[in-house]
Design a protein around this motif. Structure first.
Motif, mmCIF file in Angstrom:
data_model
loop_
_atom_site.group_PDB
_atom_site.id
_atom_site.type_symbol
_atom_site.label_atom_id
_atom_site.label_comp_id
_atom_site.label_asym_id
_atom_site.label_seq_id
_atom_site.Cartn_x
_atom_site.Cartn_y
_atom_site.Cartn_z
ATOM 1 N N GLU A 158 -26.994 -0.384 -25.051
ATOM 2 C CA GLU A 158 -26.979 -1.821 -25.350
ATOM 3 C C GLU A 158 -25.569 -2.377 -25.500
ATOM 4 O OE1 GLU A 158 -28.216 -3.064 -29.306
ATOM 5 O OE2 GLU A 158 -28.402 -0.951 -29.902
ATOM 6 N N TYR A 159 -24.640 -1.559 -25.954
ATOM 7 C CA TYR A 159 -23.272 -2.042 -26.118
ATOM 8 C C TYR A 159 -22.531 -2.094 -24.790
ATOM 9 C CZ TYR A 159 -23.892 -1.975 -31.142
ATOM 10 O OH TYR A 159 -24.330 -2.236 -32.410
ATOM 11 N N LEU A 160 -22.727 -1.089 -23.945
ATOM 12 C CA LEU A 160 -22.059 -1.111 -22.642
ATOM 13 C C LEU A 160 -22.584 -2.239 -21.762
ATOM 14 C CD1 LEU A 160 -21.665 2.701 -21.830
ATOM 15 C CD2 LEU A 160 -19.868 1.040 -22.311
ATOM 16 N N GLN A 161 -23.805 -2.693 -22.020
ATOM 17 C CA GLN A 161 -24.324 -3.849 -21.283
ATOM 18 C C GLN A 161 -23.506 -5.108 -21.566
ATOM 19 O OE1 GLN A 161 -26.525 -4.597 -19.041
ATOM 20 N NE2 GLN A 161 -27.725 -2.734 -18.784
ATOM 21 N N LYS A 162 -22.802 -5.113 -22.697
ATOM 22 C CA LYS A 162 -22.024 -6.296 -23.089
ATOM 23 C C LYS A 162 -20.580 -6.250 -22.601
ATOM 24 C CE LYS A 162 -24.655 -6.412 -27.442
ATOM 25 N NZ LYS A 162 -24.538 -6.264 -28.921
ATOM 26 N N ILE A 163 -20.186 -5.125 -22.001
ATOM 27 C CA ILE A 163 -18.797 -4.974 -21.571
ATOM 28 C C ILE A 163 -18.417 -6.017 -20.533
ATOM 29 C CG2 ILE A 163 -17.314 -3.479 -20.141
ATOM 30 C CD1 ILE A 163 -17.234 -2.605 -22.976
ATOM 31 N N GLN A 164 -17.263 -6.632 -20.732
ATOM 32 C CA GLN A 164 -16.717 -7.587 -19.762
ATOM 33 C C GLN A 164 -15.487 -6.965 -19.122
ATOM 34 O OE1 GLN A 164 -16.186 -11.559 -21.374
ATOM 35 N NE2 GLN A 164 -17.804 -11.189 -22.889
ATOM 36 N N ALA A 165 -15.244 -7.312 -17.871
ATOM 37 C CA ALA A 165 -14.119 -6.716 -17.155
ATOM 38 C C ALA A 165 -13.657 -7.629 -16.028
ATOM 39 C CB ALA A 165 -14.516 -5.353 -16.604
ATOM 40 N N LYS A 166 -12.445 -7.371 -15.573
ATOM 41 C CA LYS A 166 -11.880 -8.095 -14.423
ATOM 42 C C LYS A 166 -12.248 -7.421 -13.116
ATOM 43 C CE LYS A 166 -7.827 -9.051 -17.316
ATOM 44 N NZ LYS A 166 -6.383 -8.748 -17.514
ATOM 45 N N VAL A 167 -12.889 -6.257 -13.215
ATOM 46 C CA VAL A 167 -13.224 -5.453 -12.037
ATOM 47 C C VAL A 167 -14.735 -5.259 -11.977
ATOM 48 C CG1 VAL A 167 -11.004 -4.258 -12.079
ATOM 49 C CG2 VAL A 167 -12.928 -3.313 -13.378
ATOM 50 N N PRO A 168 -15.270 -4.784 -10.846
ATOM 51 C CA PRO A 168 -16.713 -4.533 -10.765
ATOM 52 C C PRO A 168 -17.168 -3.504 -11.797
ATOM 53 C CG PRO A 168 -15.723 -4.495 -8.572
ATOM 54 C CD PRO A 168 -14.594 -4.545 -9.547
ATOM 55 N N VAL A 169 -18.360 -3.731 -12.359
ATOM 56 C CA VAL A 169 -18.975 -2.765 -13.278
ATOM 57 C C VAL A 169 -20.265 -2.278 -12.631
ATOM 58 C CG1 VAL A 169 -19.933 -2.354 -15.568
ATOM 59 C CG2 VAL A 169 -18.012 -3.938 -15.288
ATOM 60 N N LEU A 170 -20.330 -0.968 -12.352
ATOM 61 C CA LEU A 170 -21.531 -0.355 -11.800
ATOM 62 C C LEU A 170 -22.267 0.353 -12.930
ATOM 63 C CD1 LEU A 170 -20.174 1.266 -8.506
ATOM 64 C CD2 LEU A 170 -21.428 -0.877 -8.745
ATOM 65 N N TYR A 171 -23.566 0.082 -13.036
ATOM 66 C CA TYR A 171 -24.351 0.687 -14.105
ATOM 67 C C TYR A 171 -25.236 1.811 -13.570
ATOM 68 C CZ TYR A 171 -23.028 -2.951 -17.417
ATOM 69 O OH TYR A 171 -22.322 -3.769 -18.273
ATOM 70 N N TYR A 172 -25.332 2.888 -14.361
ATOM 71 C CA TYR A 172 -26.202 4.009 -14.017
ATOM 72 C C TYR A 172 -27.102 4.313 -15.211
ATOM 73 C CZ TYR A 172 -23.168 6.952 -16.935
ATOM 74 O OH TYR A 172 -22.470 7.486 -17.985
ATOM 75 N N GLY A 173 -28.268 4.906 -14.946
ATOM 76 C CA GLY A 173 -29.173 5.254 -16.029
ATOM 77 C C GLY A 173 -30.583 5.477 -15.532
ATOM 78 N N PHE A 174 -31.523 5.471 -16.471
ATOM 79 C CA PHE A 174 -32.927 5.691 -16.135
ATOM 80 C C PHE A 174 -33.675 4.374 -15.890
ATOM 81 C CE2 PHE A 174 -31.914 9.510 -18.763
ATOM 82 C CZ PHE A 174 -32.142 10.468 -17.789
ATOM 83 N N GLY A 175 -33.172 3.282 -16.425
ATOM 84 C CA GLY A 175 -33.850 1.999 -16.282
ATOM 85 C C GLY A 175 -33.720 1.418 -14.885
ATOM 86 N N GLU A 176 -34.744 0.664 -14.455
ATOM 87 C CA GLU A 176 -34.777 0.125 -13.097
ATOM 88 C C GLU A 176 -33.704 -0.925 -12.833
ATOM 89 O OE1 GLU A 176 -38.603 -1.270 -11.977
ATOM 90 O OE2 GLU A 176 -39.562 0.704 -12.161
ATOM 91 N N GLU A 177 -33.157 -1.524 -13.879
ATOM 92 C CA GLU A 177 -32.154 -2.564 -13.677
ATOM 93 C C GLU A 177 -30.771 -1.997 -13.350
ATOM 94 O OE1 GLU A 177 -32.208 -1.261 -17.913
ATOM 95 O OE2 GLU A 177 -33.739 -1.853 -16.438
ATOM 96 N N ASN A 178 -30.618 -0.673 -13.409
ATOM 97 C CA ASN A 178 -29.320 -0.052 -13.125
ATOM 98 C C ASN A 178 -29.028 -0.033 -11.631
ATOM 99 O OD1 ASN A 178 -28.273 0.995 -15.784
ATOM 100 N ND2 ASN A 178 -30.302 1.933 -15.794
ATOM 101 N N ASP A 179 -27.745 -0.074 -11.285
ATOM 102 C CA ASP A 179 -27.348 0.032 -9.881
ATOM 103 C C ASP A 179 -27.687 1.413 -9.330
ATOM 104 O OD1 ASP A 179 -25.855 -2.586 -9.566
ATOM 105 O OD2 ASP A 179 -24.721 -1.708 -11.226
#
Length: 439
Positions: free
Chosen positions: A207-228
């Protein structure tokens, strides 16, 4: 000729960095206490000289790299300043060193050492790669294009790094002697995110990494379907774990890892994500994942008679739970016996009830006295405070390890970040003296 002298060379990061510099052709030496640590074995094999601490070790033409555990008042650091030599803290030196490469930092409250080791194992088969792992392992290649390294969040040291890529495995509250709360930890990771140059690979179910902001692309990995990058169809076998990877809901490939537990699937998924992003052939990824058997002090196994002994660095409730889950998956027909040594009074006090909850997932619990820090005042807290919260828990003393011999065909998990190894080694010696190896 410049000589790099490491003050505290037996530290895990320091030992690894010394090996990297040595492999890159630099002259390296160091000093430390005379007690043997497993991190010095690789240094000795490389022919890197280790001296007992002493100001006479410091000479002209040296660059001094100082471990973070040693104050400016240390005799070697003071001598270096008298001679007007450069004195550079470990994380500052590493921050400058990585600028020579396409750098990949691996950070997170849990899993960063194993993920760094796994990524290094895969990357070096496809690209010229140097790496620094937090278990004391370092390797340098003079023609290296990539540098994979572990980045520790303690005291915000990782803010000395401006990597090209950063893998963030999770955010959890730890190091209560420094961080005030989970929000304080998050703020450190957020500051780190702003410093990344090309891309962030983050665990998307956090839940905290979902809030991360950045100037670069953020790719998400995990078990949930919303992940890249998503792991599906996870299947545990006797040999390890199979799973499929979907990239934005499109099937990518199937993988096998010879390890167990959800956390190991996630470590592999983080590695797959960055390798896919860097166009590494999927067959190389698949083959290298199959041949990775872990890093030092992370579910390191040894058979002793009909028992299995596991040495593991787990020192946080989340890590203890993951280690127990791995043991249950790999050995479903054996009892799981936890032998736990809490690390620091501050952490023990902060997570007292969480420790009890995670340890209660084992079939039996033995507790060792708290491994304290010289910098803390523990007050009235003792191991008995944790014992009261765990049904049937017993206090284990180094002078009598015989209670562990009662658990035939069991898995004994020796967990902790202090000197828990002395309990495992002592137990091995006890069994040998009692002639129990063949029983």
């Amino acid at each position: 000729m410049t000589i790099y002298h490491f003050v505290g060379i037996k530290g895990t990061g320091m030992s690894a960095l010394a090996q990297v510099l040595h492999d890159h052709g630099y002259v390296v030496q160091g000093s430390d206490v005379e007690k043997h640590y497993f991190t010095q074995d690789a240094l000795e094999r490389a022919g890197i000289q280790i001296y007992p601490f002493g100001k006479e070790n410091i000479r002209q033409e040296m660059v001094v790299i100082a471990g973070n555990a040693f104050p400016d008042s240390h005799e070697e650091i003071e001598r270096a300043k008298e001679l007007q030599l450069p004195v550079i803290r470990y994380h500052r030196f590493l921050g400058d060193f990585i600028e020579k490469f396409t750098s990949i930092a691996v950070t997170g409250a849990h899993g960063k050492t194993t993920t760094t080791g796994l990524l290094s194992h895969v990357m070096e088969a496809a690209k010229s790669t140097s790496y620094l792992i937090g278990d004391g392992t370092g390797k340098g290649k003079k023609d290296a294009e990539y540098f994979v390294f572990e980045a520790c969040e303690y005291r915000r040291h990782f803010l000395s790094y401006h990597p090209d890529y950063c893998i963030m495995t999770n955010i959890d509250f730890d190091h209560p002697d420094y961080y005030a709360n989970i929000e304080d930890v998050f703020s450190a990771f957020q500051d780190m995110a702003w410093q990344v140059k090309k891309g962030i690979i983050a665990y998307g179910d956090d839940e905290y990494l979902q809030k991360i902001q950045a100037k670069v692309p953020v790719l998400y990995y995990g078990f949930g379907e919303e992940n890249d990058f998503q792991a599906r169809n996870v299947e545990v076998t006797k040999e390890g774990t199979n799973f499929d990877v979907f990239v934005r809901n499109t099937f990518y490939a199937s993988f096998f890892i010879p390890t167990f537990g959800d956390h190991n699937v996630l470590n592999a998924l983080a590695t797959i994500t960055i390798c896919h992003y860097e166009n590494i052939d999927v067959q190389i990824i698949q083959e290298r994942l199959k041949t990775f058997h872990g890093v030092k002090r992370r579910f390191t196994e040894k058979r002793l008679g009909d028992q299995i002994l596991v040495d593991d660095y787990a020192h946080h409730p989340t890590e203890i739970r993951a280690t127990i889950q791995s043991a249950k998956q790999k050995y479903p027909n054996r009892s799981i016996i936890a032998v736990f040594q809490p690390h620091t009074y501050t952490r023990t006090q902060t997570f007292l009830h969480e420790f009890a909850e995670s340890l209660n997932e084992a079939d039996k619990v033995f507790l060792c006295d708290i491994f304290g820090s010289a910098r803390e005042h523990h007050g009235q807290l003792s191991i008995k405070d944790l014992q009261k919260l765990i049904e049937g828990a017993e206090i284990l003393k180094e002078t009598d390890l015989s209670p562990l011999a009662k658990f035939d065909r069991s898995v004994l998990l020796f967990m902790g970040a202090g000197d828990i190894q002395k309990f495992e080694q002592g137990y091995e010696m006890y069994r040998k003296n009692e002639g129990l190896f063949d029983k």
